[in-house]
Design a protein around this motif. Structure first.
Motif, PDB file in Angstrom:
ATOM      1  N   UNK A  84       0.811  -1.159  -0.097  1.00 28.87           N
ATOM      2  CA  UNK A  84      -0.063   0.067   0.168  1.00 28.87           C
ATOM      3  C   UNK A  84       0.900   1.317  -0.003  1.00 28.87           C
ATOM      4  N   UNK A  85       1.802   1.305   0.901  1.00 21.63           N
ATOM      5  CA  UNK A  85       2.876   2.513   0.823  1.00 21.63           C
ATOM      6  C   UNK A  85       3.256   2.589  -0.341  1.00 21.63           C
ATOM      7  N   UNK A  86       4.014   1.408  -0.930  1.00 19.52           N
ATOM      8  CA  UNK A  86       5.084   1.652  -2.111  1.00 19.52           C
ATOM      9  C   UNK A  86       3.935   1.942  -3.451  1.00 19.52           C
ATOM     10  N   UNK A  87       2.629   1.452  -3.445  1.00 26.26           N
ATOM     11  CA  UNK A  87       2.129   1.594  -4.803  1.00 26.26           C
ATOM     12  C   UNK A  87       0.806   2.300  -4.812  1.00 26.26           C
ATOM     13  N   UNK A  88       0.221   2.591  -3.490  1.00 27.90           N
ATOM     14  CA  UNK A  88      -0.724   3.772  -3.330  1.00 27.90           C
ATOM     15  C   UNK A  88      -0.302   4.905  -3.067  1.00 27.90           C
ATOM     16  N   UNK A  89       0.595   5.074  -1.731  1.00 30.36           N
ATOM     17  CA  UNK A  89       1.029   6.136  -1.152  1.00 30.36           C
ATOM     18  C   UNK A  89       2.305   6.815  -2.053  1.00 30.36           C
ATOM     19  N   UNK A  90       2.834   5.844  -3.038  1.00 29.90           N
ATOM     20  CA  UNK A  90       4.128   6.187  -3.722  1.00 29.90           C
ATOM     21  C   UNK A  90       5.486   6.619  -2.595  1.00 29.90           C
ATOM     22  N   UNK A  91       5.507   5.943  -1.823  1.00 27.91           N
ATOM     23  CA  UNK A  91       6.673   6.096  -0.854  1.00 27.91           C
ATOM     24  C   UNK A  91       7.691   5.367  -1.709  1.00 27.91           C
ATOM     25  N   UNK A  92       9.065   5.823  -1.085  1.00 27.27           N
ATOM     26  CA  UNK A  92      10.166   4.983  -1.570  1.00 27.27           C
ATOM     27  C   UNK A  92      10.549   3.777  -0.628  1.00 27.27           C
ATOM     28  N   UNK A  93      11.366   2.866  -0.849  1.00 29.35           N
ATOM     29  CA  UNK A  93      11.482   1.870   0.026  1.00 29.35           C
ATOM     30  C   UNK A  93      12.209   2.388   1.255  1.00 29.35           C
ATOM     31  N   UNK A  94      13.102   3.266   1.218  1.00 28.32           N
ATOM     32  CA  UNK A  94      13.817   4.061   2.086  1.00 28.32           C
ATOM     33  C   UNK A  94      12.829   4.559   3.047  1.00 28.32           C
ATOM     34  N   UNK A  95      11.805   5.312   2.637  1.00 26.27           N
ATOM     35  CA  UNK A  95      10.708   6.091   3.475  1.00 26.27           C
ATOM     36  C   UNK A  95       9.851   5.093   4.154  1.00 26.27           C
TER      37      UNK A  95
END
Length: 250
Positions: free
Chosen positions: A193-204
């Motif tokens: 969800x955070x990666x694909x929906x919220x568009x966060x990086x893996x570091x974030x």
């Protein structure tokens, strides 16, 4: 070979550029987010120009657009192969992970844990997690899924919406994917969800969940493998993308 003037070549390129851009957008939607549609367009334009200059076909025939589409689409796929950072060995390894997850899922009645998959594959947990980290960009739909079994590109002009069977298959795929997402662990679901929906990086994501970037990469790859394992059928292909049993009538 057609003998055409520079002006005619420019006119033909301008006329068929929308076709190149449409094919690039269609292909890019099926691939990881790091694939730029502009790169596909560039490869497609080179193929377009070469096709116009080298073809013995009449540029005004009804089949010329189909001919161009196949040449352009093929050039885009060739470009993707050259840019593919994942080795064939790694892709084979991840396909083995999917099949192992599928087998263990049937045996256990649940998604297997990482150490269970590692044992099934005859690996140490450390080696398995290293492979997952190397496959951090593993995609739900890969380049292999949009190729025919003999390595040819699938028909780039095929209209899924006009094929009732494909419409039903796509609807079934969405239902299966929704079910598969519910079966993931809370951590896996959160990372997707955070990666694909919220568009966060893996570091974030790592900072937010208080885990390392490497661990986020591992969980991401494992989650994608779990989703693909649940979507796979007996032939090893995602059903909605499975080639027709008989050639399309043209």
């Amino acid at each position: 070979m057609q003998n055409i003037s520079t002006q005619e070549l420019q006119r033909q390129v301008k006329e068929h550029t929308p076709l190149v851009e449409a094919l690039a957008r269609s292909l890019a939607r099926k691939l990881p987010s790091n694939v730029e549609a502009d790169d596909l367009v560039q490869d497609g334009h080179v193929a377009l120009i070469n096709s116009i200059l080298s073809t013995s076909k009449k540029l005004t025939t009804a089949h010329f657009k189909n001919y161009l589409a196949m040449r352009v689409h093929g050039a885009m796929l060739d470009g993707l192969r050259e840019l593919d950072h994942g080795s064939r060995q790694l892709r084979r390894g991840m396909r083995g992970v999917e099949l192992a997850i599928q087998r263990l899922g049937h045996q256990l009645g649940r998604m297997p844990l990482e150490h269970e998959v590692a044992t099934e594959l005859g690996m140490t947990l450390k080696k398995y997690q290293r492979m997952l980290q190397d496959a951090s960009d593993y995609a739900l739909i890969s380049l292999d899924d949009i190729m025919e079994s003999d390595g040819r590109a699938k028909d780039p002009l095929a209209n899924v919406d006009s094929d009732p069977l494909k419409v039903l298959e796509r609807s079934a795929l969405k239902d299966s994917l929704a079910s598969a997402l519910l079966a993931l662990s809370k951590q896996s679901s959160a990372i997707l969800r955070l990666y694909y929906v919220e568009d966060l990086t893996m570091v974030e994501i790592g900072k937010l969940l208080q885990v390392s970037e490497a661990r986020v990469s591992q969980v991401h790859a494992q989650a994608i493998a779990e989703l693909r394992a649940r979507l796979l059928d007996g032939s090893g292909l995602i059903p909605v993308l499975k080639p027709r049993r008989s050639p399309r009538v043209r």
